[in-house]
Design an enzyme around this catalytic site. Structure first.
Site, mmCIF file in Angstrom:
data_model
loop_
_atom_site.group_PDB
_atom_site.id
_atom_site.type_symbol
_atom_site.label_atom_id
_atom_site.label_comp_id
_atom_site.label_asym_id
_atom_site.label_seq_id
_atom_site.Cartn_x
_atom_site.Cartn_y
_atom_site.Cartn_z
ATOM 1 N N HIS A 6 27.907 37.765 2.751
ATOM 2 C CA HIS A 6 28.263 36.395 3.140
ATOM 3 C C HIS A 6 28.780 35.623 1.915
ATOM 4 C CE1 HIS A 6 25.775 37.205 6.754
ATOM 5 N NE2 HIS A 6 26.362 36.169 7.309
ATOM 6 N N ASP B 48 31.924 34.890 11.994
ATOM 7 C CA ASP B 48 31.459 34.037 10.896
ATOM 8 C C ASP B 48 32.674 33.414 10.220
ATOM 9 O OD1 ASP B 48 28.862 35.051 11.314
ATOM 10 O OD2 ASP B 48 28.818 36.184 9.441
ATOM 11 N N HIS C 217 29.637 37.983 17.408
ATOM 12 C CA HIS C 217 30.078 36.662 16.956
ATOM 13 C C HIS C 217 30.883 36.726 15.672
ATOM 14 C CE1 HIS C 217 26.388 36.803 14.456
ATOM 15 N NE2 HIS C 217 27.060 35.994 13.653
ATOM 16 N N HIS D 239 30.529 28.833 7.047
ATOM 17 C CA HIS D 239 29.155 29.254 7.345
ATOM 18 C C HIS D 239 28.316 29.332 6.072
ATOM 19 C CE1 HIS D 239 25.784 31.295 9.082
ATOM 20 N NE2 HIS D 239 26.106 32.503 8.688
ATOM 21 N N TRP E 108 28.254 27.501 38.822
ATOM 22 C CA TRP E 108 28.468 27.352 37.376
ATOM 23 C C TRP E 108 27.143 27.118 36.681
ATOM 24 C CZ3 TRP E 108 31.753 22.263 36.384
ATOM 25 C CH2 TRP E 108 31.295 21.209 37.176
HETATM 26 C C1 23J Z 1 22.039 32.771 8.216
HETATM 27 C C2 23J Z 1 21.356 33.256 7.123
HETATM 28 C C3 23J Z 1 21.390 34.596 6.833
HETATM 29 C C4 23J Z 1 22.151 35.442 7.625
HETATM 30 C C5 23J Z 1 22.875 34.960 8.722
HETATM 31 C C6 23J Z 1 22.789 33.620 8.996
HETATM 32 C C7 23J Z 1 23.696 35.862 9.559
HETATM 33 O O1 23J Z 1 23.586 37.032 9.527
HETATM 34 C C8 23J Z 1 24.786 35.337 10.398
HETATM 35 O O2 23J Z 1 24.756 35.465 11.629
HETATM 36 O O3 23J Z 1 25.747 34.835 9.833
HETATM 37 S S1 23J Z 1 22.196 37.147 7.230
HETATM 38 MN MN MN Z 2 26.889 35.035 11.703
#
Ligand code: 23J
Ligand code: MN
Length: 259
Positions: free
Chosen positions: A210, A77, A75, A81, A63
């Site tokens: 985002h 979001d 991943h 976030h 492990w």
């Molecule tokens: C933090 C700031 C900007 C971005 C991101 C994260 C991501 O793309 C993310 O993985 O959520 S653009």
């Molecule tokens: Mn992300």
């Protein structure tokens, strides 16, 4: 004999009427992580260290310990976030209702455009043109942006950073807001390292995908692969993040079931 819906599903997977497509990229030390400007804190790469491997530290077992940022590789979001989603209910990975981890896929192929222009942005008009062919994007769907960006091998080609920052495709701000509000999507999924375009830090508002997705309680999926194996409609996507307490996202296995 009448068999249950779920047993019919398994039978269809076994006899090839349906198949499972893995939309996930391998997660390991070579996984490419986003490169933000140095004024911001960065997310570490993946490190995996052995606890034991059939040795004196554990003679009968193997492990590892894993270390990485929440937003690493393929991943998810979560709305928390982004600052625009910070006060929404059920906005963290442990609180999102699990029904939202499965939905139909609408796959919009812009790979031709992206091959001509790396900074291509999806517009409302382009989605409406897709809808004229394939029908309206239903509420609760994943909109998956097929760019073929995942076919770029190596960190430099994938991040595509130049003196003025990264160059990679994404969404026009008006399109992100419209998909969230007028189509009530689950979220958007992309082949690039994040759900905003490479140049989106310079947009108004910064990182508009985002901003608008998470403001409206919608999700993101980044670093997807194999979108070229999906039909425009008719597939479903299963994307369940780790149940991290207060998590902003997590690496995950994203599966599609396709006809
Ligand atoms: C933090 C700031 C900007 C971005 C991101 C994260 C991501 O793309 C993310 O993985 O959520 S653009
Ligand atoms: Mn992300």
């Amino acid at each position: 004999m009448q068999t249950s819906l779920l047993m019919q599903l398994l039978q269809a997977l076994d006899d090839g009427q349906l198949k499972v497509v893995d939309l996930t990229t391998p997660l390991g030390p070579d996984t490419v992580v986003i490169d933000l400007p140095p004024i911001f804190a960065s997310s570490p790469g993946v490190t995996i260290t052995k606890i034991s491997r059939y040795d004196s530290d554990g003679p009968g077992w193997y492990w590892n310990t894993i270390n990485m940022g929440e937003h690493t590789g393929t991943h998810f979001d979560a709305p928390v976030h982004w600052i625009t989603g910070k006060d929404l209910p059920q906005n963290t990975t442990d609180k999102i209702p699990p029904r939202k981890f499965i939905g139909p896929a609408c796959v919009i192929d812009v790979s031709g455009d992206v091959s001509l222009f790396e900074d291509f942005l999806l517009t409302i008009e382009r989605v409406e043109a897709w809808e004229a062919s394939y029908g309206k994007v239903p509420a609760g769907a994943w909109v998956l942006l097929r760019t073929d960006w995942s076919k770029r091998k190596g960190r430099d080609a994938f991040l595509n950073v130049r003196e003025d920052g990264a160059h990679s495709p994404g969404f026009h701000r008006t399109c992100s807001e419209w998909l969230a509000k007028e189509r009530d999507v689950l979220g958007v999924g992309v082949e690039t390292v994040g759900t905003d375009a490479g140049q989106a830090g310079t947009f108004d508002p910064p990182f508009p995908n985002h901003h608008f997705m998470h403001m409206n309680g919608k999700f993101g999926l980044a670093s997807l692969v194999n979108l070229d194996q999906l039909p425009p409609t008719g597939a479903i996507v299963i994307a369940a993040p780790l149940k991290l307490v207060d998590g902003s996202g997590s690496p995950l296995r994203v599966l599609a079931i396709t006809p």
